[in-house]
Design a protein around this motif. Structure first.
Motif, mmCIF file in Angstrom:
data_model
loop_
_atom_site.group_PDB
_atom_site.id
_atom_site.type_symbol
_atom_site.label_atom_id
_atom_site.label_comp_id
_atom_site.label_asym_id
_atom_site.label_seq_id
_atom_site.Cartn_x
_atom_site.Cartn_y
_atom_site.Cartn_z
ATOM 1 N N UNK A 1 0.839 -1.196 0.000
ATOM 2 C CA UNK A 1 0.000 0.000 0.000
ATOM 3 C C UNK A 1 0.876 1.249 0.000
ATOM 4 N N UNK A 2 1.900 1.260 0.860
ATOM 5 C CA UNK A 2 2.808 2.409 0.915
ATOM 6 C C UNK A 2 3.568 2.572 -0.395
ATOM 7 N N UNK A 3 4.119 1.491 -0.907
ATOM 8 C CA UNK A 3 4.908 1.575 -2.135
ATOM 9 C C UNK A 3 4.040 1.950 -3.334
ATOM 10 N N UNK A 4 2.818 1.418 -3.373
ATOM 11 C CA UNK A 4 1.930 1.750 -4.486
ATOM 12 C C UNK A 4 1.601 3.227 -4.526
ATOM 13 N N UNK A 5 1.269 3.800 -3.365
ATOM 14 C CA UNK A 5 0.983 5.229 -3.316
ATOM 15 C C UNK A 5 2.244 6.052 -3.607
ATOM 16 N N UNK A 6 3.397 5.586 -3.109
ATOM 17 C CA UNK A 6 4.644 6.331 -3.343
ATOM 18 C C UNK A 6 4.960 6.394 -4.834
ATOM 19 N N UNK A 7 4.865 5.264 -5.505
ATOM 20 C CA UNK A 7 5.182 5.252 -6.933
ATOM 21 C C UNK A 7 4.191 6.100 -7.720
ATOM 22 N N UNK A 8 2.913 5.971 -7.373
ATOM 23 C CA UNK A 8 1.901 6.740 -8.093
ATOM 24 C C UNK A 8 2.053 8.238 -7.839
ATOM 25 N N UNK A 9 2.376 8.626 -6.590
ATOM 26 C CA UNK A 9 2.589 10.037 -6.284
ATOM 27 C C UNK A 9 3.807 10.576 -7.023
ATOM 28 N N UNK A 10 4.869 9.798 -7.045
ATOM 29 C CA UNK A 10 6.079 10.215 -7.746
ATOM 30 C C UNK A 10 5.791 10.471 -9.225
ATOM 31 N N UNK A 11 4.976 9.621 -9.824
ATOM 32 C CA UNK A 11 4.650 9.789 -11.238
ATOM 33 C C UNK A 11 3.779 11.004 -11.484
ATOM 34 N N UNK A 12 3.153 11.523 -10.413
ATOM 35 C CA UNK A 12 2.397 12.771 -10.515
ATOM 36 C C UNK A 12 3.284 13.985 -10.235
ATOM 37 N N UNK A 13 4.597 13.751 -10.014
ATOM 38 C CA UNK A 13 5.537 14.844 -9.807
ATOM 39 C C UNK A 13 5.806 15.196 -8.355
ATOM 40 N N UNK A 14 5.264 14.399 -7.411
ATOM 41 C CA UNK A 14 5.486 14.667 -5.992
ATOM 42 C C UNK A 14 6.931 14.361 -5.619
ATOM 43 N N UNK A 15 7.565 15.253 -4.847
ATOM 44 C CA UNK A 15 8.908 15.005 -4.321
ATOM 45 C C UNK A 15 8.796 14.241 -3.004
ATOM 46 N N UNK A 16 9.316 13.029 -2.986
ATOM 47 C CA UNK A 16 9.327 12.199 -1.777
ATOM 48 C C UNK A 16 10.745 12.230 -1.224
ATOM 49 N N UNK A 17 10.903 12.802 -0.043
ATOM 50 C CA UNK A 17 12.231 13.055 0.510
ATOM 51 C C UNK A 17 12.372 12.273 1.815
ATOM 52 N N UNK A 18 13.165 11.218 1.767
ATOM 53 C CA UNK A 18 13.387 10.383 2.937
ATOM 54 C C UNK A 18 14.593 10.883 3.729
ATOM 55 N N UNK A 19 14.709 10.392 4.954
ATOM 56 C CA UNK A 19 15.803 10.793 5.851
ATOM 57 C C UNK A 19 15.850 12.313 6.020
ATOM 58 N N UNK A 20 14.672 12.893 6.118
ATOM 59 C CA UNK A 20 14.554 14.340 6.253
ATOM 60 C C UNK A 20 13.690 14.623 7.479
ATOM 61 N N UNK A 21 14.323 14.911 8.585
ATOM 62 C CA UNK A 21 13.621 15.123 9.842
ATOM 63 C C UNK A 21 13.148 16.569 9.963
#
Length: 415
Positions: free
Chosen positions: A186-206
């Motif tokens: 569920x998390x990966x599916x939304x992440x990939x779909x959001x990324x393809x919509x141009x969303x910046x997903x920034x990990x290790x960012x507190x």
């Protein structure tokens, strides 16, 4: 991207070299239209629906660790909408409906399995209450069926039907559209779909603080620098009170550890989710054969993600009462999620006392099943500044108005 069987085999032998990442790892920009704090299911779903449904393009999801590393990956994956109040039913059944089409929507198999859920009944007086619950669910537009003892035995013969059972089974309430899904998918599916919509997903960012100017939240301070935003949304589950502290206000929320267990793989013993309110224990069987087991909250406030032996004993003794044949099954894993609980055990969706900051929190032990609806409704709020009709009853102002939605008192389900 589709791969042939030969291509999959070739990639398996070369260490998957050449496979593209499912989503980008961009550097944060200086400013976005909307920043979402929290890279779990609710945060990722919010970003996806913001981009897809509302056309917002400059969105960042900030995650302190890795995607789905919090409660999204630390739950028992049960999805249901068997609630008493119309407000709760509308919210959670929206989520079930979205889950029913989610694999197609995201082009990613989230392994949603509608195996149903049985809420066991242990006395004749409780059967009367169960009948009322079924009626309420049907009036709310949610599927429900009242089962007698024989119908429960037919669906789950592994349960305890002995004459000397401490909690004899008299019947049950069954929701056939309930089920389970794969949490990380569920998390990966939304992440990939959001990324393809141009969303910046920034990990290790507190997120270390909020940028507040003239009493308005204008962005966030992070371990990767300052990021300005038109609006900021928080979807940080058990750390919602910490986020509120950064904004200078308090939320009616307490954080607890919720523990869960997975057993060794077994041959099929049950094909639904079974829950006993008498013991507080529930379990189902995963596609790999392991029993997925959960129970009640550990009522010691904590930000921890570890289990402990007293709760283990309580939950597993409940399992053995429900299904004595499982007494000698060995455990493989034991963990805890950090959940946020409100006084009425219902979520908070809405603006905060700090202008420009919005929250999606208070899901308690039911956050996973609500991911699609939580994201859908929170996206509407962040994009428009106004509630969707379904999210309006869950605003923070319900505590001032005395309009609580206490499912623990109404239906015996506190999450």
């Amino acid at each position: 991207m589709a791969y042939s069987a030969f291509a999959l085999l070739r990639h398996a032998f070369n260490g998957h070299n050449g496979w593209k990442p499912a989503w980008r790892s961009p550097k944060p920009q200086a400013e976005y239209d909307i920043v979402i704090i929290g890279g779990g299911g609710h945060g990722l779903a919010t970003a996806y629906y913001l981009a897809k449904n509302h056309g917002v393009r400059r969105i960042a999801v900030l995650e302190k660790g890795w995607l789905g590393g919090g409660n999204t990956g630390r739950n028992t994956t049960t999805i249901r909408s068997n609630y008493f109040y119309p407000e709760s039913a509308a919210l959670y059944d929206l989520s079930v409906r979205l889950y029913e089409n989610l694999s197609r929507e995201l082009n990613y198999n989230v392994m949603f399995s509608q195996r149903g859920l049985m809420f066991l009944v242990h006395s004749e007086p409780e059967m009367e209450i169960a009948a009322r619950t079924v009626n309420a669910m049907r009036l709310n537009g949610v599927d429900a069926e009242l089962l007698d003892r024989d119908a429960v035995r037919k669906r789950a013969p592994v349960l305890n039907f002995r004459d000397d059972a401490r909690y004899p089974i008299h019947g049950g309430v069954f929701q056939g559209r309930a089920g389970t899904a794969r949490h990380d998918a569920v998390a990966w599916g939304y992440a990939r779909a959001a990324d393809r919509q141009g969303v910046d997903i920034i990990q290790n960012c507190e997120v270390t603080g909020l940028l507040i100017e003239n009493g308005i939240c204008k962005g966030v301070e992070t371990s990767k620098g300052r990021i300005r935003a038109g609006r900021v949304g928080g979807a940080v589950a058990g750390h919602s009170s910490v986020l509120a502290g950064m904004g200078g206000f308090q939320l009616p929320i307490q954080s607890y550890a919720l523990q869960a267990f997975v057993s060794e793989p077994l041959k099929p013993v049950i094909d639904t989710v079974a829950f006993s309110p008498a013991t507080g224990t529930y379990f189902c069987q995963s596609d790999k054969g392991g029993l997925v087991i959960g129970g009640a909250l550990d009522r010691v406030p904590s930000y921890g993600q570890r289990g402990n032996m007293p709760v283990q004993e309580q939950v597993l003794s409940g399992l053995i009462e429900m299904a004595p044949a499982l007494a000698k099954v060995k455990l493989l894993r034991h963990w805890a999620g950090n959940v946020d609980v409100t006084p009425d055990s219902s979520p908070l969706i809405g603006p905060t006392p700090l202008e420009g900051l919005f929250i999606n929190c208070g899901w308690g032990t039911g956050g996973f099943k609500a991911i699609p609806a939580g994201g859908y409704l929170f996206a509407h709020l962040l994009a428009t500044g106004n509630h969707h009709a379904i999210s309006r009853p869950f605003d923070l102002d319900r505590f001032a108005r005395g309009a609580l939605i206490d499912e623990g008192a109404a239906s015996g389900i506190a999450h």
